[in-house]
Design an enzyme around this catalytic site. Structure first.
Site, PDB file in Angstrom:
ATOM      1  N   HIS A 285      44.833  47.237  36.147  1.00  0.00           N
ATOM      2  CA  HIS A 285      44.227  45.964  36.528  1.00  0.00           C
ATOM      3  C   HIS A 285      45.306  44.979  36.993  1.00  0.00           C
ATOM      4  CE1 HIS A 285      42.164  42.125  36.273  1.00  0.00           C
ATOM      5  NE2 HIS A 285      41.052  42.823  36.446  1.00  0.00           N
TER       6      HIS A 285
ATOM      7  N   GLU B 250      39.870  45.500  43.861  1.00  0.00           N
ATOM      8  CA  GLU B 250      39.930  44.140  43.347  1.00  0.00           C
ATOM      9  C   GLU B 250      41.081  43.398  44.016  1.00  0.00           C
ATOM     10  OE1 GLU B 250      37.739  44.137  39.196  1.00  0.00           O
ATOM     11  OE2 GLU B 250      39.852  43.655  39.103  1.00  0.00           O
TER      12      GLU B 250
HETATM   13  O1  LIG Z   1      37.602  43.086  35.627  1.00  0.00           O
HETATM   14  C1  LIG Z   1      36.979  42.369  36.361  1.00  0.00           C
HETATM   15  C2  LIG Z   1      37.572  41.688  37.462  1.00  0.00           C
HETATM   16  O2  LIG Z   1      38.924  41.437  37.287  1.00  0.00           O
HETATM   17  C3  LIG Z   1      36.810  40.517  37.952  1.00  0.00           C
HETATM   18  O3  LIG Z   1      36.804  39.452  37.059  1.00  0.00           O
HETATM   19  P1  LIG Z   1      36.100  38.094  37.510  1.00  0.00           P
HETATM   20  O4  LIG Z   1      34.764  38.500  38.085  1.00  0.00           O
HETATM   21  O5  LIG Z   1      35.970  37.291  36.285  1.00  0.00           O
HETATM   22  O6  LIG Z   1      36.961  37.503  38.581  1.00  0.00           O
END
Ligand SMILES: O=C[C@H](O)COP(=O)(O)O
Length: 267
Positions: A101, A173
């Protein structure tokens, strides 16, 4: 159900405490057990709480959602204080595990070498890595797509070299869209995810990843997004905007909508 299931994943990061996490899981289990998208097989749900809540989440979500962890060790056992192995995660019922991540890369110094070793460790232990990849800065989608394909290949290199084949969940992401007010634009997501999807299909054809492998989008995703990008992604990875179980239910409604419209997944 019109085709392959859509994946809807949620990471709770470190937002909730233990009791709050288990309460959330209980509510989500109730909502999910009744939801047509899950009952029909059109959607698959996975939930990733903090480590201490994994076992409770497995108990509460049995039959409605797969459970995973937010990280794992590169090794399976030994003198690695503070680490949690993929072997133990599998033992307690995890089916997926996040790898690489953006927050782990940025805040905890995870390098591509570590991401590669953790991807291999996940697959070695029959956990589907939710392999998070994405560009750091907002720029051209074509450049981002090329960078993401390179990140994917690099992360898989250890497993490929060892002949370990499994399901990969690629979570696109873009770092700049995480924790933001809104997701990346549908055009940007579409350009990157279709390129990743095509690349994953090539890898599957060559027998290097399982054919059930998927590409999902995360980064300020919430209700309304999947409907707009459903032609380019296998699902979504939710963070903050799934803290309200009603919002998660709305995203599952969108899966039903795509399924009814016969909107097929990219292949
Ligand atoms: O793990 C999930 C992602 O990092 C997205 O997080 P978020 O929707 O709070 O930006």
């Amino acid at each position: 159900m019109s085709g392959r299931p859509r994946l809807v994943g949620v990471s709770l990061k470190m937002y909730f405490g233990h009791a709050q996490t288990l309460d959330w899981c209980s509510v989500v289990a109730g909502v999910s057990a009744e939801h047509h998208a899950l009952r029909s097989g059109a959607a698959e749900l996975f939930v990733i709480p903090g480590y201490l809540s994994v076992i409770g989440a497995v108990e509460r979500l049995r039959g409605v959602a797969a459970v995973g962890a937010q990280d794992l060790a590169t090794e399976d056992a030994g003198a690695f204080t503070g680490e949690v192995s993929g072997a133990e995660l599998r033992e307690v019922g995890c089916e997926v595990v996040e790898v690489g991540h953006a927050e782990r890369r940025r805040l905890f110094g995870e390098t591509p070498d570590v991401v590669r070793a953790k991807t291999t460790a996940a697959l070695r232990n029959r956990l589907a890595p939710v392999l998070c990849i994405g560009e750091a800065e907002h720029g051209y989608a074509e450049v981002a797509a090329a960078e993401c394909v390179a990140q994917l290949d690099d992360a898989l290199a250890g497993a490929v070299g060892a002949g370990i084949v499994g399901r990969i969940i690629v979570a696109y992401e873009p770092h700049w869209a995480i924790g933001a007010t809104e997701a990346a634009s549908p055009a940007h997501i579409r350009a990157v995810c279709l390129r990743l999807r095509g690349h994953l299909d090539v890898l599957a054809t060559r027998g290097l990843v399982d054919t059930s492998s998927a590409v999902i989008y995360g980064g300020s995703a919430g209700p309304g997004l999947l409907t707009t990008i459903g032609d380019a992604v296998d699902g979504v990875f939710l963070g903050r905007f799934a803290h309200d179980p009603a919002a998660l239910s709305l995203v599952l409604d969108e899966v039903d909508g795509l399924d009814r419209a016969g909107s097929d997944l990219p292949r």
